[in-house]
Design an enzyme around this catalytic site. Structure first.
Site, PDB file in Angstrom:
ATOM      1  N   LYS A  31      -6.431  19.657  18.279  1.00  0.00           N
ATOM      2  CA  LYS A  31      -5.293  19.321  17.403  1.00  0.00           C
ATOM      3  C   LYS A  31      -4.579  18.052  17.854  1.00  0.00           C
ATOM      4  O   LYS A  31      -4.733  17.593  18.987  1.00  0.00           O
ATOM      5  CB  LYS A  31      -4.320  20.507  17.341  1.00  0.00           C
ATOM      6  N   ARG A  72      -8.297  30.360  20.280  1.00  0.00           N
ATOM      7  CA  ARG A  72      -9.132  29.954  19.138  1.00  0.00           C
ATOM      8  C   ARG A  72      -9.641  28.536  19.389  1.00  0.00           C
ATOM      9  O   ARG A  72      -8.834  27.606  19.523  1.00  0.00           O
ATOM     10  CB  ARG A  72      -8.275  30.023  17.869  1.00  0.00           C
TER      11      ARG A  72
HETATM   12  C1  9MG Z   1      -6.829  28.674  10.779  1.00  0.00           C
HETATM   13  N1  9MG Z   1      -6.095  28.147  11.914  1.00  0.00           N
HETATM   14  C2  9MG Z   1      -5.979  26.841  12.259  1.00  0.00           C
HETATM   15  N2  9MG Z   1      -5.204  26.726  13.339  1.00  0.00           N
HETATM   16  C3  9MG Z   1      -4.830  27.982  13.691  1.00  0.00           C
HETATM   17  C4  9MG Z   1      -4.038  28.523  14.695  1.00  0.00           C
HETATM   18  O1  9MG Z   1      -3.422  27.754  15.584  1.00  0.00           O
HETATM   19  N3  9MG Z   1      -3.868  29.866  14.749  1.00  0.00           N
HETATM   20  C5  9MG Z   1      -4.464  30.672  13.823  1.00  0.00           C
HETATM   21  N4  9MG Z   1      -4.247  31.994  13.920  1.00  0.00           N
HETATM   22  N5  9MG Z   1      -5.227  30.208  12.834  1.00  0.00           N
HETATM   23  C6  9MG Z   1      -5.405  28.886  12.762  1.00  0.00           C
END
Ligand code: 9MG
Length: 310
Positions: free
Chosen positions: A240, A275
């Site tokens: 990000k 994630r």
């Molecule tokens: C779909 N998505 C993109 N970024 C995310 C994040 O930081 N958390 C979650 N739960 N989904 C995300």
């Protein structure tokens, strides 16, 4: 020493997640499987179903714990995807992956996609809107799937255009998550099904808000009642712009090392699920982090033994 001997303080509560119960003696790695032509960092390389399946197999071989399938990009400014198109992208992939033995998550805020995904074998619904959109709560209420409740200020199409203002970002994110968890529980959803997420990048200014949330990650979750384990926290920072903001790397694909560093920082601050795009690199890094934790535990046990002999 086994996982269960480790004396980590504040191990998050297990998460009931469809066919699975996830435990968090160590952080779990959620691999991102974007089935979109415009996904913000893999440039749509996995649009075709077969490519998506190959990518999923790779993640499984690399040690992924959960696969998060998404059919609409949440990249800032990305266009919304019509319902039918999202269903056509996501459902065949979930059906094909249902036999892999890995918990399947679906990144969607649309109730129709939630229902179809659960029928196709999904175990967790990852809703960037935190189940605030009409019909979302009803779609998951009578099921046994896990729920990821994320904080977002604004919406993906506009969230980085307007003024982003918080008086106390950590307190405000926690208050939102507390309120939304309350709404879910009032609807009859048990806390064992819920994990929370501060929503890195979703309506946060790149540096001060995101890094305050990461530095104080544990404080972003609703406080558990006395004697209860903390809510599992999901942290998603992979590739990000908050990482670009400190490294100067403008291309998401160049942010792998920064993403791995962020994952380790999140693990150290109690993240239950991380994630990521880069599963192999993150799994390796978390193994090193866990080995350090284990060595700390051994040293702690030795100190206790020695003080009880004296
Ligand atoms: C779909 N998505 C993109 N970024 C995310 C994040 O930081 N958390 C979650 N739960 N989904 C995300």
């Amino acid at each position: 020493m086994s996982d269960s001997d480790l004396s980590y303080t504040n191990v998050p509560a297990p998460l009931q997640c469809g066919r699975f119960t996830l435990t968090f003696e160590r952080p779990r790695v959620m691999g991102i499987l974007n089935v979109t032509p415009d996904s913000f960092s893999d440039g749509g390389r996995y649009v075709a179903r077969d490519d998506a399946l190959r990518q999923a197999e790779r993640m499984v071989a690399d040690g992924v714990d959960i696969i998060d399938v998404g059919g609409e990009s949440t990249r800032p400014g990305a266009p919304a995807v019509p319902l039918q198109q999202e269903l056509e992208r996501v459902i065949p992939v979930i059906e094909a992956l249902a036999g892999t033995g890995v918990p399947l998550s679906v990144d969607t805020y649309k109730p129709e996609v939630m229902r179809a995904a659960l029928a196709a074998g999904a175990d967790l619904i990852n809703d960037i809107w935190g189940f605030r959109r009409p019909g979302a709560l009803d779609a998951v209420k009578g099921t046994n799937c896990g729920l990821c409740v994320m904080h977002m200020l604004g919406e993906p199409q506009t969230m980085q255009r307007g003024e982003i203002d918080y008086h106390d970002v950590v307190g405000e994110v926690r208050a939102f998550l507390e309120g939304q968890v309350d709404v879910l529980m009032q609807a009859g959803i048990v806390r064992e099904r819920i994990c929370v997420d501060p929503g890195f990048g979703f309506g946060k200014a790149t540096r001060e808000h995101n890094y305050a949330l990461l530095a104080r990650l544990r404080e972003t979750a609703p406080p558990p009642r006395a004697g209860e384990a903390p809510y599992p926290i999901l942290a998603g920072m992979s590739r990000k712009s908050m990482l670009g903001a400190v490294t100067g790397r403008t291309t998401p694909a160049e942010r792998i090392a920064a993403s791995v560093a962020a994952a380790v920082c999140a693990a150290e601050r109690g993240a239950a699920i991380i994630r990521v795009h880069d599963v192999a690199e993150t799994v390796d890094a978390l193994k090193v982090w866990a080995a350090v934790r284990e060595a700390e535990d051994v040293a702690r046990l030795r100190r206790v033994e020695q003080s009880s002999i004296r």
